[in-house]
Design a protein around this motif. Structure first.
Motif, mmCIF file in Angstrom:
data_model
loop_
_atom_site.group_PDB
_atom_site.id
_atom_site.type_symbol
_atom_site.label_atom_id
_atom_site.label_comp_id
_atom_site.label_asym_id
_atom_site.label_seq_id
_atom_site.Cartn_x
_atom_site.Cartn_y
_atom_site.Cartn_z
ATOM 1 N N ARG B 48 0.807 -1.222 0.000
ATOM 2 C CA ARG B 48 0.000 0.000 0.000
ATOM 3 C C ARG B 48 0.843 1.276 0.000
ATOM 4 O O ARG B 48 0.306 2.371 -0.127
ATOM 5 N N PRO B 97 1.027 5.335 -3.016
ATOM 6 C CA PRO B 97 1.979 6.420 -2.770
ATOM 7 C C PRO B 97 3.420 5.924 -2.668
ATOM 8 O O PRO B 97 3.677 4.834 -2.136
ATOM 9 N N MET B 193 5.142 7.553 8.824
ATOM 10 C CA MET B 193 4.209 8.145 7.849
ATOM 11 C C MET B 193 3.690 7.074 6.884
ATOM 12 O O MET B 193 2.488 7.028 6.576
ATOM 13 N N ARG B 196 0.941 5.192 8.513
ATOM 14 C CA ARG B 196 -0.336 5.914 8.592
ATOM 15 C C ARG B 196 -1.044 5.902 7.236
ATOM 16 O O ARG B 196 -2.260 5.767 7.157
ATOM 17 N N ILE B 197 -0.274 6.040 6.166
ATOM 18 C CA ILE B 197 -0.883 5.980 4.836
ATOM 19 C C ILE B 197 -1.450 4.586 4.572
ATOM 20 O O ILE B 197 -2.550 4.427 4.048
ATOM 21 N N ASP B 199 -2.708 2.554 6.549
ATOM 22 C CA ASP B 199 -3.965 2.321 7.278
ATOM 23 C C ASP B 199 -5.166 2.949 6.581
ATOM 24 O O ASP B 199 -6.302 2.594 6.882
ATOM 25 N N ASN B 200 -4.928 3.895 5.707
ATOM 26 C CA ASN B 200 -6.049 4.555 5.026
ATOM 27 C C ASN B 200 -6.537 3.724 3.847
ATOM 28 O O ASN B 200 -5.948 2.697 3.506
ATOM 29 N N SER B 201 -7.604 4.196 3.217
ATOM 30 C CA SER B 201 -8.243 3.414 2.155
ATOM 31 C C SER B 201 -7.349 3.321 0.915
ATOM 32 O O SER B 201 -7.058 4.333 0.267
ATOM 33 N N PRO B 202 -6.921 2.114 0.541
ATOM 34 C CA PRO B 202 -6.068 2.013 -0.655
ATOM 35 C C PRO B 202 -6.810 2.385 -1.945
ATOM 36 O O PRO B 202 -6.200 2.930 -2.863
ATOM 37 N N ASN B 205 -6.886 6.206 -2.021
ATOM 38 C CA ASN B 205 -5.557 6.738 -2.316
ATOM 39 C C ASN B 205 -5.165 6.488 -3.764
ATOM 40 O O ASN B 205 -4.542 7.345 -4.399
#
Ligand code: NI
Ligand code: NI
Ligand code: NI
Lengths: 260, 260, 260, 260, 260, 260
Positions: B48, B97, B193, B196-197, B199-202, B205
């Motif tokens: 991710r 990312p 960082m 944290r990214i 953990d967010n919605s792939p 993103n």
């Protein structure tokens, strides 16, 4: 007598604004002289960098467009073939990098001139104000682009709507200045950078400058959009406020705008 | 033997440049290995975020394009299917990312690589130099866009025309670095960082990355404009200066450019 | 009862968000009231600047979009005629400059609202978070443009991918805030700037605002590109993760995203 | 000896291709002569229309690019500064309308030349063939645009893929010819139209021609798209087929293409 | 007294130009009446098609712009807020398809009006002439686009440069007319097509009309390009020839243009 | 059982629609089979042209999209990843020219398919109807572009607004058909042209096809414009009329549209 000084030394050309009587106002004469100098340098194989500057110790780098020469109501004050517009394009299209060496305050059209230079070096006395909102002049879209590109939308809006000067310190932070050095160092610092650029490949720099210019110009709009903008601008330069702005400036008083 | 190391841990993939003999030069082999790693990660549902880094303690993140591999005069040195160009596109199009974790100096093509990463985290030893003007190489417009987008026109021009390194401190101010932390914290900060990214919605993103990429690419130009630029670039890579730049670099001396 | 307060004084209009129960959430009611106020001010010749603010001493400027009102799976959550989208356009098209006076934290859709204002003035309690990645919402391209234009690609990516708040200090550095002043000075500073703008030519400011808006919108893309983006966004709002994001938010727990 | 004839009569200038030995092949010499003639006419205030023609009774208007002068493999055969490209731009930018008066067949690069003229008048012996697919030459995008604009995508594709001639009758139907008249009337008809144009406002026609040119050029593409196209074109002009096409043409036999 | 007649019958609205004294000249009054009628129809849910026509048996559909109302030298004669420009946009943006039913000759600005209608049906007396080159008027880019889109570059250039009428037969061939029928059938044919359109989905037609309009407007140009065009146009409307064109028309003699 | 037949002979591939039970309706199965065939041909070095056809003697080339498979109200019926959209892109991106050989009538989505082919050859039984206005379906912008490019705005509007078939004769005149031949000659004529294309340089044709595709796609729009269009389209596919259109079609009666 000439309002500018020019020189070429070690592959670095210089144009120095030199008309303290008008605080280096961008009169037609001044603009024509600058255009001629640039035209001449553009045919000089020896020139690899151009520095535009004012004399050492000046308080005003340039006071900007000569308000006396603003056209009458009903005529676009920023037309493609006006000498200021020609100068802005000549700087942007000059075959080599152009450095604005900024001592003192920069006003109106001169602020636009300083923004079309590739690089700007300032000192603590540098400041920048873009003043059409104070005069009631509807600025043109290519001019607005010069600011939008360098300081982004938020600072550009503040500069245009308030018409207040930006200090040297803030100019560095928002990207107007590449470097902020002391008044004493300004000249040495600027010409040292010019020298380093002159040592690099002029062919590579020429094509990279052109590519950077084209990217900075890549804001395509539909024809109808431009005609709409031109219609709005015409409403402004046909208005009473346009006359009030000019008159108030020449009478050195605050204008009273009615929105009509 | 492989010039890179790769790993996936907690949904965060890593590519570490690992070829100190050449100071992580972007040789064909290095580039092919990176392309393969990215291709593999792009099919790994578990990935991710991707971090691109150099080994702890390195002085040079990457020395950039391998000058020995520059093509002969008369051939475009930055062509669409060259491995460096393929890598830059693969990073920009990677579904997740990409964070550049920068320790040490970054040169030439590696500077471009660091600019196409979504986010960059640096430390005091980080520095960035884009050097085609020193070599006489006419950079290409997509490469110039990567710089123009991140640092704006004024800093981009200074970087391209002078070819001098930008320090970590200044890199933070002009927007090259998202964050500047101590060498000791660099790894922990970067992977925190990344976590944290991750953990967010792939899916969110992924589509937001694509939209951000498309906006960063939206510099439409007319075909004739490109052909004009390509004509200018060809004059440069057909020139004697192009050969002089390469030769001087390999002979470790300062080039002498004639503009021809 | 009304969720906003409005006033016009000295040619400066004000909209104050005023619904502490929901921390000024951008509910349909709030949005409709703001739209009506702007519509009314747009016909008021006396209005030359608009300030959007929250009450003195608030901890939250606005908590953003009302998550309860997010549409069900299978429907685009950010459609052209949704009231938040209408408000964002109304602010951008308002005939006069709009200043966001920011005290407290700004979340999600309210962050987008603060970005479409022409100018933003903040204080130490200001912070900005754009949170669709936490909710699994595929943000739309016009919204992403608002951020891209103001903070550039690197900070925009960090804000969207991490969904973490940006502090006031950093907001000043990256260009979100035009000025950062103390809480005590915030009101005086903001209305002083508003007054200076109101004294300038409203016709010139109107046309310059339109030109600045058009430049900020000049990201032309091919129709197929949009349809591709819309296809990606649809995959996201048709997904299980979209439902998980909303449910987790309402259950005040961390979402667990599967990428499906 | 000169390969063209020129004249100015009643505000109508004429360039007549006049080199029957090579069937008016667009050799470097022919192209340079045409460029010089156009340059000269562009400074002649007396010129309000330009007619480009071949001698009365010719079977071949022009046989097109001189294949002997095609560059070696590995070099772009249609580069911005090549004389044919310069001529095409000079015709499109000429300050006054240009009429192609077409008697006989028109081949390859001459077909492109006839397409950049503003207006074309033909007779029953006129025919048009664009032949790069027979030679293995990857045509350039500005050239393809000239055809796309005039005959639309379906006929353009047929012309490029088949490389077969279009008859005069069909040329009229698909929009290549404005008028199709008998051989006897061709000259009188063409110069009568030229005369009517010369009687109209030259300033209005000049600005309308520029606007029509700009609309015909408004196909903006992203830089990466152009680099992709240039990469494809390079694969073609680096290929064996590129050499085979040229060799077969010079040996007057059918080429055998392998796709490599 | 009103210069137009209007009606709505079976979901088909009609505007009939009805001022034979001026041969349906597009005077300010005529234009304002048409604008009002369209505004009214745009709020009538019952209207699904609009037909614009002249009275049965007319020799002149419309004689075009009222030359007496051309502005003085020094002012753009085709400005965004002029009533003719407003009408052209109102037709293009009308929520439903607009059919031009053409009996008789169509001149100048009326020719532009007939081109912005979605569909045109003609009869043997129809003819079309666009005449700014005869008057010395620099046409505007949005107007030129209307012709460029429908007849392509070659016919558009011929129409603009010669200012000669196109016959009904040729108008059908070059795409100005969708259908050419006898005078007797004209009305029945037109209203039959209008009826078939009115039976189809008005929502689908509305969005498809908008999409077709947007595609027809997608000629993005750089701001500098527009300013260049506007500069050229200003040279023309500041010229002596601009005055000569108008004077000659009113004196019913052939103008003598000097190019100055 | 398969709904298509495929073959490769003399470097010419063929896909024949072959499902008379549904009059070659573009069902999901049919579309998937065509996509697979094209995918396979795209890896076959031997293929230099593709012909898409129906069986000899058919009355209906294809009846178009399978209306039973239209999505329910509230969902975009023409989404990027729908199989018909994928097929249209696959044809446009196929590495070699694609010829539509048209015998019989072509309806709806099949009409769009025939328009994305590079070249179309028809016979007297050919006819073309694009029918979303009869069904209440808001067509998408990339689909509308396919028609706009080939027949121009006037014929495109008539086709979309009336949804009536265009005859073979008129199809030739307006540019839908490259050639109109007798039914008996259709096959020989088509494969003779295919053979001539196959003899030309496949590398040159590949890059010229890509350039022609890119030019045909160069209609850049602002993101907000697209979101506006998508908003309009959503109003249409959320409407009662959308359901009425589908129901009426399946009930073989004329729909009654209310505009809601
Ligand atoms: Ni793969
Ligand atoms: Ni000259
Ligand atoms: Ni209204």
């Amino acid at each position: 007598m000439s309002q500018i000084l020019t020189a070429v030394y070690n592959q670095v050309a210089t144009i120095a604004l030199n008309h303290p009587e008008t605080r280096n106002s961008l009169s037609c004469q001044m603009l024509e002289e600058m255009l001629q100098a640039i035209e001449q340098f553009s045919h000089d194989e020896n020139v690899r960098v151009l520095v535009i500057r004012a004399p050492r110790g000046t308080k005003v780098w340039s006071s900007g467009f000569n308000i006396h020469e603003l056209p009458v109501s009903g005529r676009d004050p920023l037309s493609y073939n006006d000498p200021l517009e020609c100068l802005l394009r000549a700087v942007a299209r000059f075959h080599s990098p152009v450095i604005a060496m900024i001592e003192g305050s920069v006003w109106g059209g001169a602020c636009d001139l300083s923004f079309v230079c590739d690089i700007a070096i300032g000192c603590p006395t540098s400041s920048f104000a873009i003043t059409p909102a104070k005069l009631g002049v509807p600025y043109n879209i290519s001019g607005i682009m010069h600011f939008f590109n360098i300081v982004g939308p938020r600072i550009a809006r503040e500069m245009f709507y308030t018409a207040e000067p930006i200090s040297a310190e803030r100019a560095l932070q928002v990207g107007i200045l590449n470097h902020l050095v002391s008044v004493e160092e300004l000249e040495a610092f600027t010409y040292a950078m010019a020298g380093r650029i002159a040592d690099n490949s002029p062919l590579a720099n020429r094509v990279m400058k052109e590519q950077l210019r084209l990217l900075a110009d890549a804001y395509p709009l539909r024809p109808e959009t431009f005609e709409y903008v031109q219609g709005l601008r015409r409403m402004a330069y046909d208005s009473k406020d346009y006359e009030e702005g000019k008159r108030a400036f020449l009478e050195r008083r605050k204008p009273v705008f009615s929105g009509k």
